[in-house]
Design an enzyme around this catalytic site. Structure first.
Site, PDB file in Angstrom:
ATOM      1  N   GLY A  27      -9.132  -6.373   5.134  1.00  0.00           N
ATOM      2  CA  GLY A  27      -8.011  -7.284   5.197  1.00  0.00           C
ATOM      3  C   GLY A  27      -7.328  -7.087   3.800  1.00  0.00           C
ATOM      4  N   ILE A  29      -5.549  -7.966  -0.069  1.00  0.00           N
ATOM      5  CA  ILE A  29      -6.143  -8.319  -1.302  1.00  0.00           C
ATOM      6  C   ILE A  29      -6.049  -9.892  -1.058  1.00  0.00           C
ATOM      7  CG2 ILE A  29      -5.582  -8.556  -3.916  1.00  0.00           C
ATOM      8  CD1 ILE A  29      -4.158  -5.804  -3.455  1.00  0.00           C
ATOM      9  N   ALA A  30      -7.146 -10.495  -1.467  1.00  0.00           N
ATOM     10  CA  ALA A  30      -7.362 -12.112  -1.533  1.00  0.00           C
ATOM     11  C   ALA A  30      -7.138 -12.488  -0.167  1.00  0.00           C
ATOM     12  CB  ALA A  30      -6.351 -12.604  -2.436  1.00  0.00           C
ATOM     13  N   GLY A  32      -9.796 -13.113   1.713  1.00  0.00           N
ATOM     14  CA  GLY A  32     -10.895 -14.071   2.147  1.00  0.00           C
ATOM     15  C   GLY A  32     -12.136 -13.188   2.421  1.00  0.00           C
ATOM     16  N   LYS A  33     -12.353 -11.799   2.080  1.00  0.00           N
ATOM     17  CA  LYS A  33     -13.151 -11.199   2.520  1.00  0.00           C
ATOM     18  C   LYS A  33     -14.707 -11.537   1.799  1.00  0.00           C
ATOM     19  CE  LYS A  33     -11.005  -7.382   0.901  1.00  0.00           C
ATOM     20  NZ  LYS A  33      -9.942  -8.218   0.731  1.00  0.00           N
ATOM     21  N   THR A  34     -14.545 -11.792   0.545  1.00  0.00           N
ATOM     22  CA  THR A  34     -15.721 -12.066  -0.026  1.00  0.00           C
ATOM     23  C   THR A  34     -16.547 -13.283   0.589  1.00  0.00           C
ATOM     24  OG1 THR A  34     -14.761 -11.211  -1.952  1.00  0.00           O
ATOM     25  CG2 THR A  34     -16.860 -12.710  -2.472  1.00  0.00           C
ATOM     26  N   GLU A 105     -17.607  -4.603   2.043  1.00  0.00           N
ATOM     27  CA  GLU A 105     -16.381  -4.972   1.709  1.00  0.00           C
ATOM     28  C   GLU A 105     -15.402  -3.934   1.933  1.00  0.00           C
ATOM     29  OE1 GLU A 105     -15.953  -8.290  -1.011  1.00  0.00           O
ATOM     30  OE2 GLU A 105     -13.830  -7.674  -1.369  1.00  0.00           O
TER      31      GLU A 105
HETATM   32  N1  DCP Z   1      -7.900  -2.238  -4.816  1.00  0.00           N
HETATM   33  C1  DCP Z   1      -7.323  -0.837  -5.033  1.00  0.00           C
HETATM   34  N2  DCP Z   1      -7.537   0.106  -4.375  1.00  0.00           N
HETATM   35  C2  DCP Z   1      -8.500   0.165  -3.438  1.00  0.00           C
HETATM   36  C3  DCP Z   1      -9.313  -1.020  -3.178  1.00  0.00           C
HETATM   37  C4  DCP Z   1      -8.912  -2.141  -3.880  1.00  0.00           C
HETATM   38  O1  DCP Z   1      -6.310  -1.015  -6.083  1.00  0.00           O
HETATM   39  N3  DCP Z   1      -8.713   1.246  -2.782  1.00  0.00           N
HETATM   40  C5  DCP Z   1      -7.565  -3.377  -5.805  1.00  0.00           C
HETATM   41  C6  DCP Z   1      -7.014  -4.514  -5.175  1.00  0.00           C
HETATM   42  C7  DCP Z   1      -7.370  -5.721  -5.820  1.00  0.00           C
HETATM   43  C8  DCP Z   1      -8.770  -5.150  -6.399  1.00  0.00           C
HETATM   44  O2  DCP Z   1      -8.910  -3.803  -6.168  1.00  0.00           O
HETATM   45  O3  DCP Z   1      -6.520  -5.831  -6.836  1.00  0.00           O
HETATM   46  C9  DCP Z   1      -9.942  -5.990  -5.314  1.00  0.00           C
HETATM   47  O4  DCP Z   1      -9.484  -5.843  -4.174  1.00  0.00           O
HETATM   48  P1  DCP Z   1     -10.366  -6.437  -2.884  1.00  0.00           P
HETATM   49  O5  DCP Z   1      -9.107  -6.726  -2.028  1.00  0.00           O
HETATM   50  O6  DCP Z   1     -11.259  -5.375  -2.400  1.00  0.00           O
HETATM   51  O7  DCP Z   1     -11.193  -7.626  -3.453  1.00  0.00           O
HETATM   52  P2  DCP Z   1     -10.692  -9.070  -3.259  1.00  0.00           P
HETATM   53  O8  DCP Z   1     -11.645  -9.787  -4.363  1.00  0.00           O
HETATM   54  O9  DCP Z   1      -9.260  -9.353  -3.609  1.00  0.00           O
HETATM   55  O10 DCP Z   1     -10.902  -9.742  -1.840  1.00  0.00           O
HETATM   56  P3  DCP Z   1     -11.070 -10.998  -1.174  1.00  0.00           P
HETATM   57  O11 DCP Z   1     -10.142 -11.644  -2.080  1.00  0.00           O
HETATM   58  O12 DCP Z   1     -10.495 -10.724   0.442  1.00  0.00           O
HETATM   59  O13 DCP Z   1     -12.500 -11.706  -1.561  1.00  0.00           O
END
Ligand code: DCP
Length: 232
Positions: A27, A29-30, A32-34, A105
């Site tokens: 999904g 960024i942000a 809600g995966k965590t 994730e």
């Molecule tokens: N990111 C990136 N390149 C990737 C994977 C991630 O640039 N191949 C970046 C995007 C975010 C950060 O790393 O700024 C963390 O990304 P995630 O979406 O994996 O983690 P989140 O904490 O945002 O996930 P969520 O809020 O869904 O739990």
């Protein structure tokens, strides 16, 4: 040798992996995966592979995530090379954890098909960097066996993700505009929903993810059995 597979992988590794279900949570960024991972780690007997983002923010005192957001053309390759390494490690570490179900994730596939693709398509990554990453990716996915049973796609609108991003206030991410989340969203939709870009490594289960936390927890509860049993 007519049954020979495309992968050059020893038979014993294949047998170990056949016993294991690997579920990847995907999904924006942000999205809600965590939270989703936390829910499943508490309510099911499964191995959850730790979040890699802490590594991307600190590798021997360096912060490739922050560097990439500050200057994507200069540091995109640095960050994405490291992401590719940590993702590969994660896929491979599943076998030694020995649990029957494993959740992680993202995946090495979304790192390439979504994030590297986005840097390149938006003109921020030089073609030579893109090509070198692609050569690495092709080698890894051809020569190492990293099967996925199911992709769970948390489908949230870019606007929802933008609100959540602002609320959580991660320092490195303050520069991310809504348009960036829109591009990532479109790449995800083309890959997992429209299936018009890259080959799917596993079946996809879509969970709408625009609602608030209590509603999302109810949705995870409702989808629990399907998440744990559907797919390969
Ligand atoms: N990111 C990136 N390149 C990737 C994977 C991630 O640039 N191949 C970046 C995007 C975010 C950060 O790393 O700024 C963390 O990304 P995630 O979406 O994996 O983690 P989140 O904490 O945002 O996930 P969520 O809020 O869904 O739990």
């Amino acid at each position: 040798h007519k049954h020979q597979t495309r992968h050059k992988v020893p038979l014993f590794m294949v047998i170990v992996f056949v016993m294991l279900r690997m579920i990847c949570i995907e999904g924006n960024i942000a999205s809600g995966k965590t939270t989703c991972l936390e829910y499943f780690s508490k309510t099911s007997n499964m191995e959850v592979l730790a979040e890699p983002v802490s590594k991307w923010r600190n590798v021997r005192g360096h912060n490739p995530l922050a560097l990439m957001y500050q200057d994507p053309t200069r540091w995109g390759l640095t960050m994405q090379t490291y992401v590719q390494l940590t993702m590969m490690e994660r896929h491979l570490s599943a076998k030694s954890k020995a649990g029957p179900v494993c959740m992680m994730e993202r995946s090495i596939f979304s790192a390439k098909y979504i994030f590297v693709e986005n840097l390149y398509k938006s003109g921020k990554m030089p073609e030579v960097d893109y090509v070198v990453l692609t050569e690495w990716f092709d080698w890894i996915t051809t020569n190492l066996y990293m099967p996925i049973s199911l992709i769970v796609y948390l489908q949230a609108s870019p606007e929802t993700c933008y609100e959540r991003l602002k609320q959580r206030c991660r320092e490195e991410e303050k520069v991310i505009p809504l348009d960036y989340l829109r591009s990532i969203h479109q790449l995800y939709e083309d890959w997992l929903i429209n299936q018009s870009s890259f080959k799917l490594p596993a079946p996809v289960l879509v969970i709408p993810a625009d609602e608030d936390l209590p509603a999302m927890l109810r949705r995870y509860e409702e989808s629990r059995d399907r998440v744990l049993t559907s797919g390969n």
